[in-house]
Design a protein around this motif. Structure first.
Motif, PDB file in Angstrom:
ATOM      1  N   LEU A 170       0.909  -5.930   6.796  1.00  0.00           N
ATOM      2  CA  LEU A 170       0.954  -5.884   8.536  1.00  0.00           C
ATOM      3  C   LEU A 170      -0.127  -6.476   8.778  1.00  0.00           C
ATOM      4  O   LEU A 170      -1.409  -6.251   9.108  1.00  0.00           O
ATOM      5  CB  LEU A 170       0.623  -3.714   8.966  1.00  0.00           C
ATOM      6  CG  LEU A 170       1.298  -2.957   7.809  1.00  0.00           C
ATOM      7  CD1 LEU A 170       0.298  -1.620   7.667  1.00  0.00           C
ATOM      8  CD2 LEU A 170       2.009  -3.129   8.481  1.00  0.00           C
ATOM      9  N   ALA A 209      -2.751  -5.638  11.636  1.00  0.00           N
ATOM     10  CA  ALA A 209      -3.122  -4.301  10.913  1.00  0.00           C
ATOM     11  C   ALA A 209      -5.112  -4.647  11.628  1.00  0.00           C
ATOM     12  O   ALA A 209      -5.160  -5.630  11.968  1.00  0.00           O
ATOM     13  CB  ALA A 209      -4.383  -3.959   9.800  1.00  0.00           C
ATOM     14  N   ALA A 238      -2.885   1.421  10.083  1.00  0.00           N
ATOM     15  CA  ALA A 238      -1.830   0.733   9.182  1.00  0.00           C
ATOM     16  C   ALA A 238      -3.060   1.650   8.046  1.00  0.00           C
ATOM     17  O   ALA A 238      -1.677   0.563   6.675  1.00  0.00           O
ATOM     18  CB  ALA A 238      -3.308  -0.583   9.467  1.00  0.00           C
TER      19      ALA A 238
END
Length: 717
Positions: free
Chosen positions: A609, A612, A560
């Protein structure tokens, strides 16, 4: 009770813990440690002085002496860094009541009684790994907090069968208290408070590749550094200098931040560097501004262009030539050239292989020489002086600088098309440079591959200078021997013995002949540790794998936090660059960043994301994230410094803000891997959009250990 009056303890802030019933046994043990430590240091000092007084010797003898001096000096420096604070804590075994003290290093008294067990030994594992769910045979564990060489606090954890009313009983507070302590310019010492999840990874075996995946604040860097020290102690491939460990960090501020950690663990032999440090040109390389050029250069396929680029310089001449000696002429045919070009051993770097080609040519020409009244060595000397032959060899198998080879790729389109036929015409045009040796970071993997394939030209030049010096010395020795024999009037003609090669060689010496300076980062290394590994390109991975033929690596990172995205799983990513036998470990607990900060940072990264790996914080400071106006930056920093006598501040997003004592101004890239008490993030929206911008904001926010302030051009969230 006011405070402890004993020498080892200073518990005036915790008077209940100063009860002699709680600390008397510790005081006695510390006294024994102090006596043993003084004796050990004195013995090491005497031993070191004795070794230094020994004659230097030559060859292996000199090397053994130097290694012993280094070993003793390293041990002395490690012991002198600490006194009683060598001791991290103690553990009490259930049933037997045996008490074992854990130290940074092992220590025994004069009678061989074990006073401290090295933290890396198997016997010390329960001190770090025991939990209430798995006490690992322990009844209790005590951790000390040392300040200026005195115990200023300690905490007891009870697992089974102990007094739960002890005033020292404060489960987990040793660790939690350490998390809230002020930061400095160097990474703080966390050895005494390593957690079970971290210790399990540190002690994992070194076979294959271990991936340590974890979000901000999970202790990835702590694990990486302590794992390097553990493997040097526990892995037989690395013991006694038989291997080497390379530790690769993301940038220079990071290396400065962690510089004290390994020496504090008694390990000075680990080489630390960034990817830039692996190549000499890395010091002046700039970032590539064209994303498409970066993509092309950092593709691992581009490294494959180096081999055909070198092979163009290893094609034997197709025509023969007449070679003159001092006595006759010798024909050197095209097949002779081909035979000589096939002489180098497989894998020999190009520049070093030139000497093997040259020696093979001399052997061929000497064999063809039909004068019987001259020695082969005389013919060789004559051939070495033949300018036409030397020029022909230099043209046929030239010495090549890595910078020239890679620069030619960017300057000569036809050369690049030949060496990288998969490139499109547009790709070739994009890669062309009018200043081909104005190096960028994207060029470094190719320069490294070229240097590995070509070898250092200076090594070959040094060898030739050494050989020339030795040849000149042999010629002079021949003249001396001839003179001595001619003037020898002894009955036994003793001087004629000097015709023997062994005695003649005994008169020669290598004194004064320069030796090549090896590349300290060239390897090979038995193990490589890579922190912030999510940022490495395929071509940069090739740089590291070239230095680690064992494929034994510790890979630490967070997908991430990859600025350019990291969509694939770690296993798939690493297999693609050539690694196999991959094991993955995950860290999910955030020990650094307060929950208040993570609550603000998590949505930033999950917006781009969603999956993540955002870790869960274990502590809360009660201080919410503050938002304000950029114009207030200087006042916020000044007010914080005035209110806090210790601790560090980092301003991220305004590089014009001046660095000062306890204050750093960094961009998100160079803040990665670091931590600060207060982080002031200036104009976060200016960091960009998409994954790169979100990652930069996420990284910046999660550097804070106490407080985060976000400033924009106008007040507001």
């Amino acid at each position: 009770m006011t405070h402890a009056t004993s020498r080892a303890f200073d518990l005036h802030d915790h008077p209940a813990k100063a009860d002699p019933a709680l600390i008397a046994a510790d005081e006695a043990h510390f006294a024994a440690i102090e006596t043993s430590l003084a004796r050990t240091v004195a013995e090491l000092e005497n031993r070191l002085a004795d070794v230094r007084r020994q004659p230097g010797g030559t060859g292996q003898e000199a090397m053994d002496r130097d290694l012993e001096v280094h070993r003793l000096g390293t041990r002395l420096r490690a012991l002198r860094r600490y006194r009683l604070d060598l001791c991290l804590g103690r553990m009490t075994y259930d049933g037997t009541g045996e008490v074992v003290h854990i130290g940074r290093f092992g220590l025994t008294d004069a009678d061989g009684r074990r006073l401290l067990v090295d933290w890396r030994s198997p016997a010390a594992e329960p001190f770090f790994g025991a939990t209430h769910g798995n006490p690992m045979g322990l009844a209790a564990r005590r951790r000390y907090r040392w300040t200026a060489g005195r115990v200023t606090d300690y905490w007891d954890e009870v697992f089974t069968g102990a007094d739960t009313a002890s005033p020292a009983l404060d489960d987990q507070s040793a660790f939690i208290a350490s998390l809230g302590s002020s930061r400095s310019e160097r990474m703080r010492d966390v050895l005494a408070t390593l957690q079970a999840d971290q210790d399990a990874i540190i002690r994992a075996g070194s076979r294959g590749t271990l991936v340590v995946d974890g979000g901000p604040g999970t202790g990835k860097t702590v694990v990486a550094l302590h794992r390097a020290a553990y493997l040097l102690y526990a892995d037989p491939r690395l013991a006694d200098g038989r291997g080497g460990v390379l530790f690769v960090g993301p940038h220079e501020p990071y290396l400065a931040y962690v510089a004290d950690v390994l020496p504090s663990l008694g390990e000075e032999g680990v080489l630390t560097c960034t990817v830039r440090n692996l190549v000499a040109e890395g010091a002046s390389a700039v970032e590539e501004t064209d994303p498409e050029v970066t993509r092309l250069k950092t593709d691992a396929a581009m490294v494959g262009a180096i081999e055909p680029a070198v092979r163009l310089y290893e094609e034997p001449p197709t025509e023969g030539m007449v070679v003159e000696t001092d006595w006759s002429e010798v024909w050197l045919s095209a097949s002779d050239w081909a035979e000589a070009f096939g002489a180098p051993d497989p894998g020999t770097p190009h520049n070093e292989a030139r000497d093997q080609v040259w020696d093979a040519l001399l052997d061929i020409l000497v064999d063809k020489h039909d004068e019987t009244d001259v020695s082969p060595e005389q013919v060789r000397r004559s051939l070495r002086r033949n300018a036409d032959l030397v020029d022909a060899v230099n043209r046929a198998w030239p010495m090549i600088e890595p910078t020239d080879l890679v620069g030619d790729l960017w300057e000569v389109p036809a050369y690049l098309r030949h060496c990288a036929p998969w490139l499109s015409p547009d790709d070739v045009r994009a890669l062309r440079r009018t200043a081909p040796q104005a190096w960028t970071v994207a060029d470094l993997p190719l320069l490294d591959a070229a240097r590995a394939r070509l070898g250092d030209p200076e090594v070959a030049r040094t060898r030739r200078r050494r050989d020339a010096a030795a040849a000149a010395e042999r010629e002079e020795m021949d003249r001396v021997v001839d003179h001595l024999i001619a003037t020898d009037d002894s009955d036994m003609m003793i001087m004629s013995m000097l015709r023997g090669a062994d005695l003649r060689g005994a008169l020669a010496t290598d004194a004064g002949v320069p030796a090549a300076d090896p590349d300290r980062y060239a390897g090979p290394f038995a193990h490589v540790v890579v922190d912030e590994a999510q940022e490495l390109t395929d071509a940069e991975w090739q740089m590291l794998l070239r230095r680690c033929p064992s494929r034994s690596l510790t890979v630490v990172g967070d997908r991430a936090q990859a600025r350019h995205g990291f969509a694939e799983p770690w296993t798939e990513r690493l297999e693609r660059v050539g690694l196999h036998d991959i094991t993955r470990a995950e860290l999910t607990i955030n020990y650094r960043t307060p929950a208040e900060v993570m609550d603000a940072a998590a949505p930033v990264i999950r917006a781009v994301l969603p999956d993540a790996n955002v870790p869960t914080s274990v502590r809360s400071t009660g201080v919410p994230v503050r938002y304000g106006d950029r114009a207030d930056l200087a006042g916020i920093v000044d007010d914080w410094l005035a209110a806090h006598a210790e601790g560090t501040v980092c301003v991220i997003g305004d590089l014009t803000f001046a660095n000062a004592a306890r204050v750093r101004s960094l961009d998100p890239v160079h803040a990665k891997g670091l931590e600060f008490d207060l982080v002031v993030l200036v104009d976060p929206d200016a960091l960009g959009t998409g994954i790169e911008g979100a990652v930069d904001r996420y990284v910046a926010m999660t550097r804070a250990t106490q407080e985060l302030v976000v400033l924009r051009d106008s007040a507001g969230r």
